[in-house]
Motif scaffolding. Sequence first.
Motif, short mmCIF file in Angstrom:
data_model
loop_
_atom_site.label_atom_id
_atom_site.label_comp_id
_atom_site.label_asym_id
_atom_site.label_seq_id
_atom_site.Cartn_x
_atom_site.Cartn_y
_atom_site.Cartn_z
N ASP A 140 4.82 -16.42 13.52
CA ASP A 140 3.72 -17.46 13.37
C ASP A 140 2.95 -17.45 11.95
N ASP A 141 1.91 -18.02 11.99
CA ASP A 141 0.96 -18.31 10.92
C ASP A 141 0.70 -16.84 10.08
N SER A 142 0.23 -16.05 11.12
CA SER A 142 -0.42 -14.83 10.62
C SER A 142 0.37 -13.51 11.29
N SER A 143 1.44 -13.53 11.73
CA SER A 143 2.43 -12.51 12.03
C SER A 143 3.98 -12.51 11.58
N GLN A 144 4.38 -11.08 11.28
CA GLN A 144 5.60 -11.17 10.91
C GLN A 144 6.42 -10.05 11.87
N LEU A 145 7.51 -10.20 12.03
CA LEU A 145 8.44 -9.31 12.67
C LEU A 145 9.18 -8.37 11.55
N ILE A 146 8.90 -6.88 11.64
CA ILE A 146 9.38 -6.04 10.37
C ILE A 146 10.00 -4.82 11.14
N LYS A 147 10.86 -4.15 10.10
CA LYS A 147 11.58 -3.07 10.66
C LYS A 147 10.63 -1.76 10.75
N LYS A 148 10.47 -0.87 11.73
CA LYS A 148 9.85 0.36 11.86
C LYS A 148 10.30 1.06 10.83
N VAL A 149 9.27 1.51 9.72
CA VAL A 149 9.59 2.76 8.97
C VAL A 149 8.60 3.73 8.83
N ASN A 150 9.05 4.83 8.23
CA ASN A 150 7.81 5.88 8.03
C ASN A 150 7.30 5.54 6.72
N ILE A 151 6.00 5.28 6.58
CA ILE A 151 5.10 5.03 5.22
C ILE A 151 5.31 6.16 4.48
N ILE A 152 5.68 5.87 3.12
CA ILE A 152 5.42 7.11 2.36
C ILE A 152 4.14 6.97 1.91
N PRO A 153 3.17 8.05 1.96
CA PRO A 153 1.78 7.95 1.75
C PRO A 153 1.25 7.76 0.36
N LEU A 154 1.94 6.93 -0.34
CA LEU A 154 1.56 6.81 -1.83
C LEU A 154 1.38 5.23 -1.97
N GLU A 155 0.38 5.04 -2.80
CA GLU A 155 0.16 3.56 -3.30
C GLU A 155 0.83 3.57 -4.63
N VAL A 156 1.90 2.71 -4.87
CA VAL A 156 2.51 2.62 -6.22
C VAL A 156 1.64 1.48 -6.84
N VAL A 157 0.88 1.65 -7.79
CA VAL A 157 0.36 0.59 -8.61
C VAL A 157 0.90 0.49 -9.72
N VAL A 158 1.07 -0.94 -10.35
CA VAL A 158 1.68 -1.23 -11.55
C VAL A 158 0.77 -2.21 -12.43
N ARG A 159 0.53 -1.97 -13.59
CA ARG A 159 -0.33 -2.48 -14.39
C ARG A 159 -0.01 -3.28 -15.49
N ASN A 160 -0.37 -4.55 -15.83
CA ASN A 160 0.05 -5.10 -17.07
C ASN A 160 -1.04 -5.33 -18.03
N ILE A 161 -2.35 -5.42 -17.51
CA ILE A 161 -3.32 -5.64 -17.95
C ILE A 161 -4.61 -4.81 -17.46
N ALA A 162 -5.19 -4.01 -18.46
CA ALA A 162 -6.17 -3.17 -18.22
C ALA A 162 -7.46 -3.50 -17.09
N THR A 163 -7.88 -3.25 -16.32
CA THR A 163 -9.15 -3.67 -15.27
C THR A 163 -9.16 -2.70 -14.49
N GLY A 164 -10.27 -2.99 -13.55
CA GLY A 164 -10.49 -2.13 -12.31
C GLY A 164 -10.82 -0.45 -12.66
N SER A 165 -10.05 0.26 -11.96
CA SER A 165 -10.19 1.67 -12.05
C SER A 165 -9.72 2.16 -13.31
N LEU A 166 -8.53 1.53 -14.14
CA LEU A 166 -8.11 2.14 -15.25
C LEU A 166 -9.15 2.15 -16.15
N THR A 167 -9.79 1.16 -16.31
CA THR A 167 -10.92 0.80 -17.47
C THR A 167 -11.91 1.84 -17.28
#
Length: 239
Positions: free
Chosen positions: A75-102
Amino acid sequence: MQKKELLYEGKGKRLYKTEDDELLVSVFKDDLTAFNAQKTGNEKGKGALNCKISTLLFHLLESYGIKTHLVKTIDDSSQLIKKVNIIPLEVVVRNIATGSLTKRLGIKDGTTLPFALVEFYYKDDDLNDPLVNDEHCLMMDLLKSESDLEELKRLGREINSILKKFFEKRDLKLVDFKVEFGVDKDGNILLSDEISPDSCRFWDAKTDEKLDKDRFRQGLGGVKMAYEEVLKRVLQKRD
Ligand code: 5GP
């Protein structure tokens, strides 16, 4: 598919079990959090906007061969998803410097980076999600092998190149974003979580107006209007 008991509640979503052990229902919340939940808020309709944006972007990425956890929207705010074991990493990709990088490196805000920069952050609220390098990841067994690390970097760059072009055609700069991956029962690495203005920075191509969660982080107001604008642009037919 009926949702059953609550399995997990995160800052942006609730995950429910279903009658199928391999499938979960993910419900996008209206809550907003920033600075490791030191700042909190709520914007009615935000969850549904993120769910729509994320679903469209996951379908786009699937069409380029990126495997994701998404099965279908419910529905508007729900998805059916496959159960996975989340890898405990945030993968951040940057094109322009801002936020914590600066802040970390003193690079001038708004500087276009010479190449897409991929970073890993260890997902741990108590430690404030610290930046980690390849050897930290391997030393802490966050991934099975060096080739999995290389695969996360490759996926991060590929997702970036698909999304950057997609948003350029819609007059939005994809400044940076965070993605998460999970491993399914067969060992496949699947794009998981969400891709939305909560997890990306979007700047208008002409005015550099911020159209993402920085409006909440920086108290700029107009959060919902910004997310609606992103959805409107995602829906534009350009190809
Ligand atoms: P920064 O490291 O500059 O704060 O964030 C880089 C990018 O990753 C931004 O697009 C930001 O929205 C996203 N990001 C970083 N950490 C988180 C997080 O814990 N949750 C979410 N939703 N996005 C994050």
